[in-house]
Design a protein around this motif. Structure first.
Motif, mmCIF file in Angstrom:
data_model
loop_
_atom_site.group_PDB
_atom_site.id
_atom_site.type_symbol
_atom_site.label_atom_id
_atom_site.label_comp_id
_atom_site.label_asym_id
_atom_site.label_seq_id
_atom_site.Cartn_x
_atom_site.Cartn_y
_atom_site.Cartn_z
ATOM 1 N N VAL A 120 0.853 -1.181 0.000
ATOM 2 C CA VAL A 120 0.000 0.000 0.000
ATOM 3 C C VAL A 120 0.894 1.237 0.000
ATOM 4 O O VAL A 120 1.685 1.441 0.923
ATOM 5 N N GLY A 121 0.761 2.040 -1.043
ATOM 6 C CA GLY A 121 1.451 3.317 -1.106
ATOM 7 C C GLY A 121 0.435 4.436 -1.078
ATOM 8 O O GLY A 121 -0.476 4.460 -1.908
ATOM 9 N N ILE A 122 0.562 5.340 -0.118
ATOM 10 C CA ILE A 122 -0.318 6.511 -0.029
ATOM 11 C C ILE A 122 0.588 7.736 -0.115
ATOM 12 O O ILE A 122 1.302 8.074 0.843
ATOM 13 N N LEU A 123 0.581 8.386 -1.266
ATOM 14 C CA LEU A 123 1.513 9.477 -1.508
ATOM 15 C C LEU A 123 0.919 10.829 -1.138
ATOM 16 O O LEU A 123 1.651 11.732 -0.726
ATOM 17 N N THR A 124 -0.383 10.991 -1.268
ATOM 18 C CA THR A 124 -1.080 12.268 -1.155
ATOM 19 C C THR A 124 -0.458 13.262 -2.131
ATOM 20 O O THR A 124 0.331 12.895 -2.996
ATOM 21 N N ASP A 125 -0.797 14.535 -1.971
ATOM 22 C CA ASP A 125 -0.232 15.540 -2.874
ATOM 23 C C ASP A 125 1.232 15.818 -2.576
ATOM 24 O O ASP A 125 1.940 16.392 -3.403
ATOM 25 N N SER A 126 1.684 15.390 -1.410
ATOM 26 C CA SER A 126 3.076 15.610 -1.013
ATOM 27 C C SER A 126 3.604 14.348 -0.353
ATOM 28 O O SER A 126 3.429 14.138 0.853
ATOM 29 N N PRO A 127 4.233 13.465 -1.124
ATOM 30 C CA PRO A 127 4.692 12.180 -0.582
ATOM 31 C C PRO A 127 5.601 12.346 0.635
ATOM 32 O O PRO A 127 6.456 13.223 0.678
ATOM 33 N N SER A 129 4.968 13.538 3.392
ATOM 34 C CA SER A 129 4.649 14.703 4.213
ATOM 35 C C SER A 129 3.929 14.250 5.475
ATOM 36 O O SER A 129 3.562 13.074 5.632
ATOM 37 N N ASP A 130 3.682 15.192 6.384
ATOM 38 C CA ASP A 130 2.924 14.865 7.585
ATOM 39 C C ASP A 130 1.541 14.330 7.221
ATOM 40 O O ASP A 130 1.035 13.390 7.847
ATOM 41 N N ALA A 131 0.933 14.921 6.180
ATOM 42 C CA ALA A 131 -0.399 14.468 5.758
ATOM 43 C C ALA A 131 -0.351 13.047 5.226
ATOM 44 O O ALA A 131 -1.246 12.234 5.505
ATOM 45 N N ALA A 132 0.683 12.718 4.457
ATOM 46 C CA ALA A 132 0.816 11.366 3.923
ATOM 47 C C ALA A 132 1.035 10.362 5.040
ATOM 48 O O ALA A 132 0.463 9.264 5.034
ATOM 49 N N LEU A 133 1.859 10.713 6.008
ATOM 50 C CA LEU A 133 2.130 9.808 7.124
ATOM 51 C C LEU A 133 0.888 9.609 7.982
ATOM 52 O O LEU A 133 0.625 8.507 8.469
ATOM 53 N N LYS A 134 0.111 10.669 8.150
ATOM 54 C CA LYS A 134 -1.135 10.537 8.898
ATOM 55 C C LYS A 134 -2.108 9.613 8.162
ATOM 56 O O LYS A 134 -2.841 8.829 8.787
ATOM 57 N N ALA A 135 -2.100 9.684 6.832
ATOM 58 C CA ALA A 135 -2.978 8.813 6.051
ATOM 59 C C ALA A 135 -2.602 7.344 6.228
ATOM 60 O O ALA A 135 -3.476 6.476 6.331
ATOM 61 N N VAL A 136 -1.307 7.047 6.265
ATOM 62 C CA VAL A 136 -0.871 5.662 6.493
ATOM 63 C C VAL A 136 -1.297 5.206 7.888
ATOM 64 O O VAL A 136 -1.751 4.074 8.082
#
Length: 512
Positions: A120-127, A129-136
């Motif tokens: 599972v890769g969740i990159l968001t708009d900024s791979p 980033s804090d937002a991407a890590l929160k998504a994981v």
């Protein structure tokens, strides 16, 4: 690595050929024998074996160590370890100039409910980033059996109830795919890893269902699996019974892809853009003088990918486009495969429009390196200087008959009876061109909608225990009581049995 010429005159195209691995573990996984720190893994991937990009994919489980191998006071969810240790170290290395020209990102290998593993890769708009890590972290909270108490209370309150209960049903997997599609439709992916390793983990209807729901997320199959240093090649260690033949590797390749006219061909027969990849699934090569697992990233398995790749998001876009060939043991290191008609040329992953009855010219150009990474004594660092040699390349065709519909018998169809080898290229067919590539061509008439793909090997068509009439045979277990002798025998087994597979070129035929 610049092999632009590998796909012919492509100067006008935005992009280049790169090599990489999407499935790599470090010490932060729970089954790496506490050997492979993040720095050590990246050094092997980039400094020693020359990759251009890597996705680190530690298990989405409880983690006991940081990126440098230090034991943590208590186990933590891997998403927390990714955020606290792995990603900061990757960023620090790149900011300091180390691997600044490489594409690196953190993903996770998920224990898919009712199935096997998926990256599972969740990159968001900024791979990363804090937002991407929160998504994981949110994904791990929702779609694993981690205790809610392991996550920040404010996050748990914001995220709501966990998505599953038993985390053991296909419906729960589909919930996760739906969540990725809803929240990260263009910036996430779910790759199906070693799909046939354990019997009964997937039906083709389930694979169709996942791809139907999110075709831009579930689009890749790890057909050329890692863990090739296991005694049971690829770790495909179910009982050696005839009933388990679909859960063997064939020339190191999952049955799902290796079987001519099998599951992959059935999916391609619907025109699905589902691609085959090769990964290391690296944990460690040998450990404690007793165990063996897999090759380092870039040592044995490689994905050769064309695209305008600058960062994780452009890498994901290139993966979706599918201009890729996968290879073990550096059997080849460059491939130009195109289907040309009056309306242009189709390359791997693309579709060419043609008129019924039109002549199509199929061109294959390939190159092999001067040596691969085979060592007579595994781990010695002394290469045997063996130049891989292609024995033959199969041009495989299959008809494209349209999408099967849920609830119909066709949705369970796991074969494509139209799949056939339309041409077997041998050294009698190809010639060395001025650029050092072996080149051959073949002409066919456009009939029905169809696809063409390539498969090549260093083996002859009828090698006892390896091939029969050109088809790969199931891999046998490599045994022995002397550990060093066994390691070397496994290594020799793998380098004696090399294959590459290309992604398909689709041809859409219009009636006259």
């Amino acid at each position: 690595m610049d092999v632009q010429v590998a796909d012919g005159p492509a100067a006008a195209e935005a992009g280049r050929w790169t090599v990489g691995d999407l499935h790599v573990h470090t010490w932060q996984s729970d089954d790496t024998q506490q050997i492979s720190t993040l720095d050590q893994v990246l050094a092997k991937a980039f400094d020693r074996f020359g990759l251009d990009w890597v996705a680190i994919s530690d298990h989405l489980r409880l983690s006991s160590y940081d990126n440098a191998g230090n034991k943590l006071p208590a186990q933590i969810p891997f998403s927390e370890g990714m955020a606290k240790y792995q990603v900061p170290r990757i960023k620090a290395l790149q900011a300091g100039g180390k691997y600044a020209d490489k594409t690196i990102f953190a993903s996770a290998e998920w224990d898919m409910p009712a199935h096997d593993h998926g990256n599972v890769g969740i990159l968001t708009d900024s791979p990363m980033s804090d937002a991407a890590l929160k998504a994981v972290s949110q994904f791990e909270y929702l779609f694993t059996n981690r205790d809610a108490a392991l996550f920040p209370a404010a996050d748990v309150a914001a995220w709501g109830p966990k998505a599953g209960t038993g985390y053991n049903t296909h419906a729960e997997t589909m919930q996760a795919v739906a969540w990725l599609k809803k929240n990260y439709p263009a910036t996430s992916y779910l790759q199906i890893n070693h799909p046939s390793r354990n019997p009964g983990k997937y039906t083709i209807a389930q694979l169709r269902e996942m791809n139907d729901l999110a075709p831009d997320i579930v689009f890749s199959l790890e057909g050329m699996v890692g863990n090739q240093m296991e005694p049971d090649r690829g770790g495909y260690n179910s009982a050696y019974l005839d009933a388990n033949l679909p859960s063997r590797t064939y020339g190191g390749v999952d049955y799902l892809v290796a079987k001519l006219g099998g599951t992959w061909d059935a999916l391609l027969s619907e025109g699905r853009r589902i691609w085959n990849v090769a990964d290391s699934d690296y944990h460690f090569t040998t450990s404690q003088g007793l165990y063996s697992s897999g090759y380092a990233p870039g040592e044995y398995a490689k994905n050769h990918l064309f695209g305008d790749i600058k960062d994780p998001k452009s890498l994901l876009a290139a993966m979706r486009a599918g201009r890729l060939f996968a290879v073990n043991g550096d059997l080849i290191d460059a491939l130009d495969f195109r289907v040309e008609g009056s309306k242009g040329a189709g390359r791997m992953g693309s579709e060419l429009a043609a008129a019924a009855g039109e002549e199509l010219r199929i061109t294959v150009r390939f190159r092999s390196p001067e040596r691969n990474n085979f060592e007579y004594q595994l781990g010695s660092g002394l290469y045997a200087n063996v130049k891989p040699v292609v024995d033959h390349i199969d041009l495989i065709a299959g008809d494209v008959t349209g999408r099967e519909q849920p609830g119909t018998p066709g949705y369970d169809r796991a074969t494509n009876p139209s799949t056939r080898v339309v041409k077997r290229f041998t050294r009698a067919d190809w010639k060395l061109d001025a650029e050092g590539y072996y080149a051959a061509s073949f002409t066919v008439k456009a009939g029905a909608n169809q696809y063409f793909r390539l498969r090549g090997t260093n083996l002859g068509t009828d090698v006892p225990g390896e091939t029969a009439n050109g088809e790969p045979l199931p891999d046998a277990r490599t045994e022995g009581n002397d550990n060093v002798a066994r390691f070397n025998a496994i290594n020799a087994r793998n380098y004696a049995d090399l294959w590459f597979y290309s992604n398909p070129v689709f041809v859409k035929v219009a009636a006259k």
